[in-house]
Design a protein around this motif. Structure first.
Motif, mmCIF file in Angstrom:
data_model
loop_
_atom_site.group_PDB
_atom_site.id
_atom_site.type_symbol
_atom_site.label_atom_id
_atom_site.label_comp_id
_atom_site.label_asym_id
_atom_site.label_seq_id
_atom_site.Cartn_x
_atom_site.Cartn_y
_atom_site.Cartn_z
ATOM 1 N N GLU A 86 0.831 -1.195 0.000
ATOM 2 C CA GLU A 86 0.000 0.000 0.000
ATOM 3 C C GLU A 86 0.876 1.258 0.000
ATOM 4 N N ASP A 87 0.684 2.170 0.956
ATOM 5 C CA ASP A 87 1.492 3.391 0.976
ATOM 6 C C ASP A 87 2.640 3.303 1.984
ATOM 7 N N GLY A 88 3.008 2.078 2.364
ATOM 8 C CA GLY A 88 4.066 1.886 3.347
ATOM 9 C C GLY A 88 5.457 2.024 2.766
ATOM 10 N N GLU A 89 6.440 2.107 3.636
ATOM 11 C CA GLU A 89 7.831 2.172 3.235
ATOM 12 C C GLU A 89 8.318 0.790 2.791
ATOM 13 N N PRO A 90 9.359 0.743 1.942
ATOM 14 C CA PRO A 90 9.899 -0.557 1.541
ATOM 15 C C PRO A 90 10.402 -1.355 2.741
ATOM 16 N N VAL A 91 10.180 -2.653 2.685
ATOM 17 C CA VAL A 91 10.713 -3.584 3.681
ATOM 18 C C VAL A 91 11.724 -4.462 2.963
ATOM 19 N N PHE A 92 12.960 -4.531 3.481
ATOM 20 C CA PHE A 92 14.019 -5.276 2.822
ATOM 21 C C PHE A 92 14.461 -6.473 3.654
ATOM 22 N N ASP A 93 14.905 -7.508 2.956
ATOM 23 C CA ASP A 93 15.567 -8.649 3.585
ATOM 24 C C ASP A 93 17.046 -8.278 3.707
ATOM 25 N N ARG A 115 6.546 0.726 -7.054
ATOM 26 C CA ARG A 115 5.584 1.642 -6.435
ATOM 27 C C ARG A 115 4.546 2.098 -7.469
ATOM 28 N N ALA A 116 5.008 2.373 -8.684
ATOM 29 C CA ALA A 116 4.089 2.793 -9.735
ATOM 30 C C ALA A 116 3.094 1.684 -10.069
ATOM 31 N N LEU A 118 2.244 -0.807 -8.061
ATOM 32 C CA LEU A 118 1.381 -0.981 -6.892
ATOM 33 C C LEU A 118 0.246 0.045 -6.906
ATOM 34 N N ASP A 119 0.590 1.299 -7.189
ATOM 35 C CA ASP A 119 -0.439 2.342 -7.239
ATOM 36 C C ASP A 119 -1.448 2.064 -8.348
ATOM 37 N N ARG A 120 -0.962 1.557 -9.483
ATOM 38 C CA ARG A 120 -1.881 1.223 -10.575
ATOM 39 C C ARG A 120 -2.857 0.140 -10.142
ATOM 40 N N ARG A 121 -2.355 -0.878 -9.456
ATOM 41 C CA ARG A 121 -3.220 -1.973 -9.023
ATOM 42 C C ARG A 121 -4.242 -1.502 -7.983
ATOM 43 N N ILE A 122 -3.821 -0.642 -7.083
ATOM 44 C CA ILE A 122 -4.771 -0.121 -6.100
ATOM 45 C C ILE A 122 -5.911 0.596 -6.808
ATOM 46 N N ARG A 123 -5.578 1.416 -7.791
ATOM 47 C CA ARG A 123 -6.620 2.134 -8.535
ATOM 48 C C ARG A 123 -7.513 1.155 -9.298
#
Length: 223
Positions: A86-93, A115-116, A118-123
């Motif tokens: 969603e609008d969260g910060e990246p989580v890395f391993d 991120r782009a 992800l935003d497209r899918r949310i819309r």
């Protein structure tokens, strides 16, 4: 923290069949620990959606989505070294980044691209509708399988930050590594299969066809 597993389940016919099996187990565990009040099932699209539909039906829950994207390693996009939710910060391993000699900054371009998308899918999936309210609710995050666990971890941490409690992760199959590591982010992890040798999620399904946006919308529109 608790981790629930069954040692021997057959290979799943497809995601829908896996969701029905997983739903029975999730309902039983929620009943055992008294978490049956107004649960919310959140699918990780795309593959988690048909699985989550079966879980939601079994536990009598509302079905919605939590959208996340894997951040792949340079030249190896299938290898998840991080994820966004969603609008969260990246989580890395961080361990895997170290093994590959990478820093988060090396992935800035990949993060921006994911991120782009992800935003497209949310819309596409949600339109103008806000994300489901999760504060102080029993939230069950569902995927079709968990290999490294980094995508699920991003979703769980985003939901925890929005006040989801208790927080459950459920999947038909997960790796030993993911099962152990995700116990730090979920109050309960439920997997039907936890094989010694994991490989790819698709090997546990007879039918593991790639899903598209239309498949996600077909399930969510019918809820």
């Amino acid at each position: 923290m608790a981790t629930a597993r069954t040692a021997s389940e057959p290979c799943f016919t497809d995601r829908t069949a896996a969701g029905r099996l997983l739903g029975v187990t999730v309902a039983r565990h929620l009943g055992n620990v008294g978490l049956t009040r107004c649960p919310l099932v959140l699918a990780l699209p795309r593959g988690g959606v048909p699985v989550a539909a079966g879980v939601a039906a079994a536990v009598g829950a509302e079905l919605d989505l939590v959208v996340a994207r894997k951040i792949g390693a340079p030249g190896r996009p299938e290898l998840g070294v991080g994820a966004l939710a969603e609008d969260g910060e990246p989580v890395f391993d961080r361990g895997l980044l170290g093994e590959l000699g990478l820093t988060p900054q090396d992935l800035d371009g990949t993060v921006a691209a994911e991120r782009a998308e992800l935003d497209r899918r949310i819309r596409a999936y949600r339109g103008d509708r806000p994300a489901a309210e999760v504060a102080d609710r029993v939230v069950i995050v569902v995927d079709d399988g968990v290999a490294t666990g980094v995508t699920a971890r991003a979703a769980l941490r985003w939901l925890r930050g929005r006040g989801a409690r208790p927080l459950v992760l459920a999947a038909p199959v997960c790796s030993h590594e993911a099962d152990r590591s995700l116990a730090a982010d979920a109050d309960l992890v439920i997997c039907l299969r936890r094989p010694e040798r994991f490989g790819a999620v698709g090997r546990f399904y007879r039918d593991f066809a790639q899903l598209g946006d239309a498949d996600v919308l077909a399930v969510t529109a019918a809820r």
